[in-house]
Write a protein that holds these residues in place. Structure first.
Motif, PDB file in Angstrom:
ATOM      1  N   ASN A 140      51.112  33.682  61.101  1.00 51.78           N
ATOM      2  CA  ASN A 140      50.443  34.317  59.983  1.00 51.78           C
ATOM      3  C   ASN A 140      50.575  35.827  60.042  1.00 51.78           C
ATOM      4  OD1 ASN A 140      49.503  31.835  59.017  1.00 51.78           O
ATOM      5  ND2 ASN A 140      47.659  31.937  60.267  1.00 51.78           N
ATOM      6  N   TYR A 141      50.367  36.464  58.912  1.00 58.75           N
ATOM      7  CA  TYR A 141      50.308  37.919  58.846  1.00 58.75           C
ATOM      8  C   TYR A 141      49.161  38.298  57.916  1.00 58.75           C
ATOM      9  CZ  TYR A 141      52.687  37.268  54.354  1.00 58.75           C
ATOM     10  OH  TYR A 141      53.021  36.857  53.083  1.00 58.75           O
ATOM     11  N   ILE A 142      48.639  39.499  58.101  1.00 54.77           N
ATOM     12  CA  ILE A 142      47.599  40.032  57.234  1.00 54.77           C
ATOM     13  C   ILE A 142      48.187  41.190  56.434  1.00 54.77           C
ATOM     14  CG2 ILE A 142      45.311  41.100  57.116  1.00 54.77           C
ATOM     15  CD1 ILE A 142      44.672  39.833  59.809  1.00 54.77           C
ATOM     16  N   LEU A 143      47.948  41.177  55.139  1.00 56.03           N
ATOM     17  CA  LEU A 143      48.377  42.269  54.273  1.00 56.03           C
ATOM     18  C   LEU A 143      47.147  42.887  53.620  1.00 56.03           C
ATOM     19  CD1 LEU A 143      50.850  43.762  52.965  1.00 56.03           C
ATOM     20  CD2 LEU A 143      50.500  42.242  51.010  1.00 56.03           C
ATOM     21  N   TYR A 144      47.064  44.212  53.674  1.00 50.53           N
ATOM     22  CA  TYR A 144      45.981  44.958  53.045  1.00 50.53           C
ATOM     23  C   TYR A 144      46.533  45.688  51.822  1.00 50.53           C
ATOM     24  CZ  TYR A 144      43.927  44.290  57.690  1.00 50.53           C
ATOM     25  OH  TYR A 144      43.461  43.742  58.862  1.00 50.53           O
ATOM     26  N   PHE A 145      45.699  45.852  50.794  1.00 56.37           N
ATOM     27  CA  PHE A 145      46.151  46.578  49.614  1.00 56.37           C
ATOM     28  C   PHE A 145      45.033  47.421  49.033  1.00 56.37           C
ATOM     29  CE2 PHE A 145      43.991  43.147  47.471  1.00 56.37           C
ATOM     30  CZ  PHE A 145      43.607  43.671  46.246  1.00 56.37           C
ATOM     31  N   ALA A 146      45.443  48.490  48.358  1.00 54.10           N
ATOM     32  CA  ALA A 146      44.535  49.328  47.582  1.00 54.10           C
ATOM     33  C   ALA A 146      45.184  49.584  46.235  1.00 54.10           C
ATOM     34  CB  ALA A 146      44.267  50.653  48.299  1.00 54.10           C
ATOM     35  N   ALA A 147      44.420  49.420  45.162  1.00 52.24           N
ATOM     36  CA  ALA A 147      44.924  49.602  43.797  1.00 52.24           C
ATOM     37  C   ALA A 147      44.081  50.656  43.095  1.00 52.24           C
ATOM     38  CB  ALA A 147      44.877  48.288  43.030  1.00 52.24           C
ATOM     39  N   HIS A 148      44.718  51.736  42.656  1.00 54.90           N
ATOM     40  CA  HIS A 148      44.045  52.830  41.965  1.00 54.90           C
ATOM     41  C   HIS A 148      44.437  52.810  40.483  1.00 54.90           C
ATOM     42  CE1 HIS A 148      43.667  55.404  45.901  1.00 54.90           C
ATOM     43  NE2 HIS A 148      43.150  54.196  46.018  1.00 54.90           N
ATOM     44  N   PHE A 149      43.453  52.807  39.602  1.00 55.49           N
ATOM     45  CA  PHE A 149      43.677  52.735  38.158  1.00 55.49           C
ATOM     46  C   PHE A 149      43.410  54.085  37.507  1.00 55.49           C
ATOM     47  CE2 PHE A 149      42.942  48.454  39.531  1.00 55.49           C
ATOM     48  CZ  PHE A 149      43.734  47.660  38.712  1.00 55.49           C
ATOM     49  N   ASP A 150      44.102  54.343  36.388  1.00 58.30           N
ATOM     50  CA  ASP A 150      43.879  55.593  35.669  1.00 58.30           C
ATOM     51  C   ASP A 150      42.899  55.440  34.509  1.00 58.30           C
ATOM     52  OD1 ASP A 150      45.446  54.151  33.863  1.00 58.30           O
ATOM     53  OD2 ASP A 150      46.605  55.906  33.218  1.00 58.30           O
ATOM     54  N   GLN A 151      42.444  54.199  34.249  1.00 53.97           N
ATOM     55  CA  GLN A 151      41.495  53.947  33.170  1.00 53.97           C
ATOM     56  C   GLN A 151      40.240  53.275  33.734  1.00 53.97           C
ATOM     57  OE1 GLN A 151      41.988  55.024  30.030  1.00 53.97           O
ATOM     58  NE2 GLN A 151      43.948  55.875  30.736  1.00 53.97           N
ATOM     59  N   PRO A 152      39.078  53.545  33.168  1.00 53.35           N
ATOM     60  CA  PRO A 152      37.855  52.892  33.646  1.00 53.35           C
ATOM     61  C   PRO A 152      37.830  51.417  33.275  1.00 53.35           C
ATOM     62  CG  PRO A 152      37.401  54.173  31.678  1.00 53.35           C
ATOM     63  CD  PRO A 152      38.825  54.480  32.050  1.00 53.35           C
ATOM     64  N   PHE A 153      37.071  50.644  34.037  1.00 53.77           N
ATOM     65  CA  PHE A 153      36.882  49.226  33.739  1.00 53.77           C
ATOM     66  C   PHE A 153      35.735  49.107  32.729  1.00 53.77           C
ATOM     67  CE2 PHE A 153      37.707  48.967  38.572  1.00 53.77           C
ATOM     68  CZ  PHE A 153      39.060  49.240  38.388  1.00 53.77           C
ATOM     69  N   SER A 154      36.001  48.454  31.608  1.00 53.54           N
ATOM     70  CA  SER A 154      34.924  48.253  30.631  1.00 53.54           C
ATOM     71  C   SER A 154      33.936  47.211  31.132  1.00 53.54           C
ATOM     72  CB  SER A 154      35.495  47.851  29.273  1.00 53.54           C
ATOM     73  OG  SER A 154      36.246  46.648  29.381  1.00 53.54           O
ATOM     74  N   HIS A 155      34.438  46.183  31.793  1.00 54.21           N
ATOM     75  CA  HIS A 155      33.596  45.226  32.502  1.00 54.21           C
ATOM     76  C   HIS A 155      34.472  44.455  33.482  1.00 54.21           C
ATOM     77  CE1 HIS A 155      34.984  43.082  28.891  1.00 54.21           C
ATOM     78  NE2 HIS A 155      34.813  41.948  29.545  1.00 54.21           N
ATOM     79  N   ILE A 156      33.838  43.732  34.392  1.00 58.19           N
ATOM     80  CA  ILE A 156      34.559  43.034  35.449  1.00 58.19           C
ATOM     81  C   ILE A 156      33.973  41.658  35.653  1.00 58.19           C
ATOM     82  CG2 ILE A 156      35.228  45.141  36.670  1.00 58.19           C
ATOM     83  CD1 ILE A 156      32.861  44.747  38.512  1.00 58.19           C
ATOM     84  N   ARG A 157      34.793  40.780  36.251  1.00 61.20           N
ATOM     85  CA  ARG A 157      34.321  39.483  36.719  1.00 61.20           C
ATOM     86  C   ARG A 157      34.812  39.290  38.147  1.00 61.20           C
ATOM     87  NH1 ARG A 157      36.166  36.725  31.809  1.00 61.20           N
ATOM     88  NH2 ARG A 157      37.783  35.766  33.096  1.00 61.20           N
ATOM     89  N   GLY A 158      33.898  38.957  39.026  1.00 65.90           N
ATOM     90  CA  GLY A 158      34.269  38.709  40.414  1.00 65.90           C
ATOM     91  C   GLY A 158      34.219  39.971  41.236  1.00 65.90           C
ATOM     92  N   ASN A 159      33.577  39.911  42.355  1.00 64.64           N
ATOM     93  CA  ASN A 159      33.525  41.018  43.292  1.00 64.64           C
ATOM     94  C   ASN A 159      33.263  40.444  44.684  1.00 64.64           C
ATOM     95  OD1 ASN A 159      33.574  43.545  44.332  1.00 64.64           O
ATOM     96  ND2 ASN A 159      31.727  44.291  43.300  1.00 64.64           N
ATOM     97  N   ASN A 160      33.965  40.995  45.684  1.00 60.30           N
ATOM     98  CA  ASN A 160      33.863  40.496  47.066  1.00 60.30           C
ATOM     99  C   ASN A 160      34.224  39.015  47.151  1.00 60.30           C
ATOM    100  OD1 ASN A 160      33.046  42.980  48.253  1.00 60.30           O
ATOM    101  ND2 ASN A 160      31.030  42.665  47.335  1.00 60.30           N
ATOM    102  N   THR A 161      35.148  38.576  46.335  1.00 50.98           N
ATOM    103  CA  THR A 161      35.691  37.229  46.390  1.00 50.98           C
ATOM    104  C   THR A 161      37.182  37.343  46.623  1.00 50.98           C
ATOM    105  OG1 THR A 161      36.117  37.110  44.007  1.00 50.98           O
ATOM    106  CG2 THR A 161      33.913  36.475  44.767  1.00 50.98           C
TER     107      THR A 161
END
Length: 311
Positions: A140-161
């Motif tokens: 197995n391997y572990i991959l980490y990621f970070a995603a930076h957006f240039d626009q705000p989120f109007s709403h979201i579904r799901g967090n810490n899942t």
């Protein structure tokens, strides 16, 4: 980053006869008969939920260093480009208050465990990790990621899942850009890779131009003449393929995960490589790379020594 088509499951993720794109993912493995990688798939949509989309090759542009396609079903254009350790997607939605993006940390081609995402709406960021199985193997391997957006989120579904669904209001501004950094060492290193190579100061077109220039310089290490245009295309396509793998594994700070599971650091100016095929690569691929890129070939050879000493 590149598209993953359906219904064909094929190493590399993309099969030209397919007419449906399932998603786009951050890592790919090309050239051998192993399903591998395709980590952190993401898919734009308009409405309530994500689904695969049809596309046409007539609205697709594939070029060394960049890719562009129109997804027919949500009428969304996706453009991709990359740096050595990061990637960038530019997504053009129709005017809508329901423009969405689904990010599935648990969607690697060989399955995932311990996948998680965290949404940091106040800074327009999504981070996470996944544990996946190597193709043609059981480790197995572990991959980490970070995603930076240039626009705000109007709403979201799901967090810490293991997955997140983000929504943007594109009624007045249709283009949403996201910069992805990855690391096999840590989330901090994924962020550091972004800071070093893709911190938001350069536009998508600038990054794509830089990627194009890098590939142009690489392909121009061999100059050929004569023949017809088809033969030139075949030659330079083959040369392009020879530089897919082995690929850089270490982060901008030189750190990498060794075969012993520990963090190691290569000397400044050098890199640790992964996906080093021992199947006949020594016959022609490695001699060619040694002629065209001797310093990189030295690092590739040293990477094998490091793997042996650490594993």
């Amino acid at each position: 980053m590149s598209p993953d088509t359906t219904p064909t499951r094929i190493p590399g993720g993309y099969f030209y006869p397919d007419s449906t794109i399932n998603d786009f993912s951050l890592t790919h493995f090309s050239g051998r008969g192993c399903l591998d990688s395709q980590d952190i798939p993401f898919m734009p949509f308009v409405g309530s939920s994500s689904s695969a989309s049809s596309f046409s090759h007539s609205s697709e542009v594939a070029h060394p260093g960049s890719y562009k396609v129109l997804l027919n079903d949500p009428n969304v254009t996706v453009e991709l480009t990359a740096t050595l350790h990061t990637g960038m997607a530019q997504i053009t939605y129709p005017p809508s208050s329901q423009s969405g993006l689904y990010i599935n940390a648990g969607g690697s081609i060989n399955g995932s465990s311990n996948a998680s995402v965290s949404i940091h709406a106040q800074i327009r960021e999504v981070t996470g990790q996944t544990t996946s199985t190597i193709g043609c193997g059981k480790n197995n391997y572990i991959l980490y990621f970070a995603a930076h957006f240039d626009q705000p989120f109007s709403h979201i579904r799901g967090n810490n899942t293991s997955a997140a669904t983000l929504f943007f209001n594109t009624s007045s501004h249709q283009v949403v850009s996201v910069r992805f950094g990855i690391s096999y060492v840590s989330l901090a290193n994924a962020e550091a890779n972004l800071t070093a190579e893709n911190n938001g100061s350069a536009s998508f077109s600038t990054l794509a131009s830089e990627a194009d220039a890098a590939w142009s310089a690489r392909l121009n290490t061999i100059q050929v003449g004569g023949g017809n245009s088809n033969e030139l295309t075949i030659f330079y396509t083959a040369l392009y393929h020879t530089f897919f793998h082995p690929n850089v594994f270490s982060d901008v700070n030189g750190q990498y995960i060794g075969f012993d599971g520990q963090v190691h650091t290569v000397a400044s100016g050098h890199a640790q490589y992964e996906n080093i095929s021992s199947w006949d690569a020594w016959r022609s691929l490695i001699p060619l790379r040694a002629i065209l890129a001797p310093n990189e070939s030295t690092d590739i050879a040293q990477s094998l020594v490091n793997d042996a000493l650490q594993g």
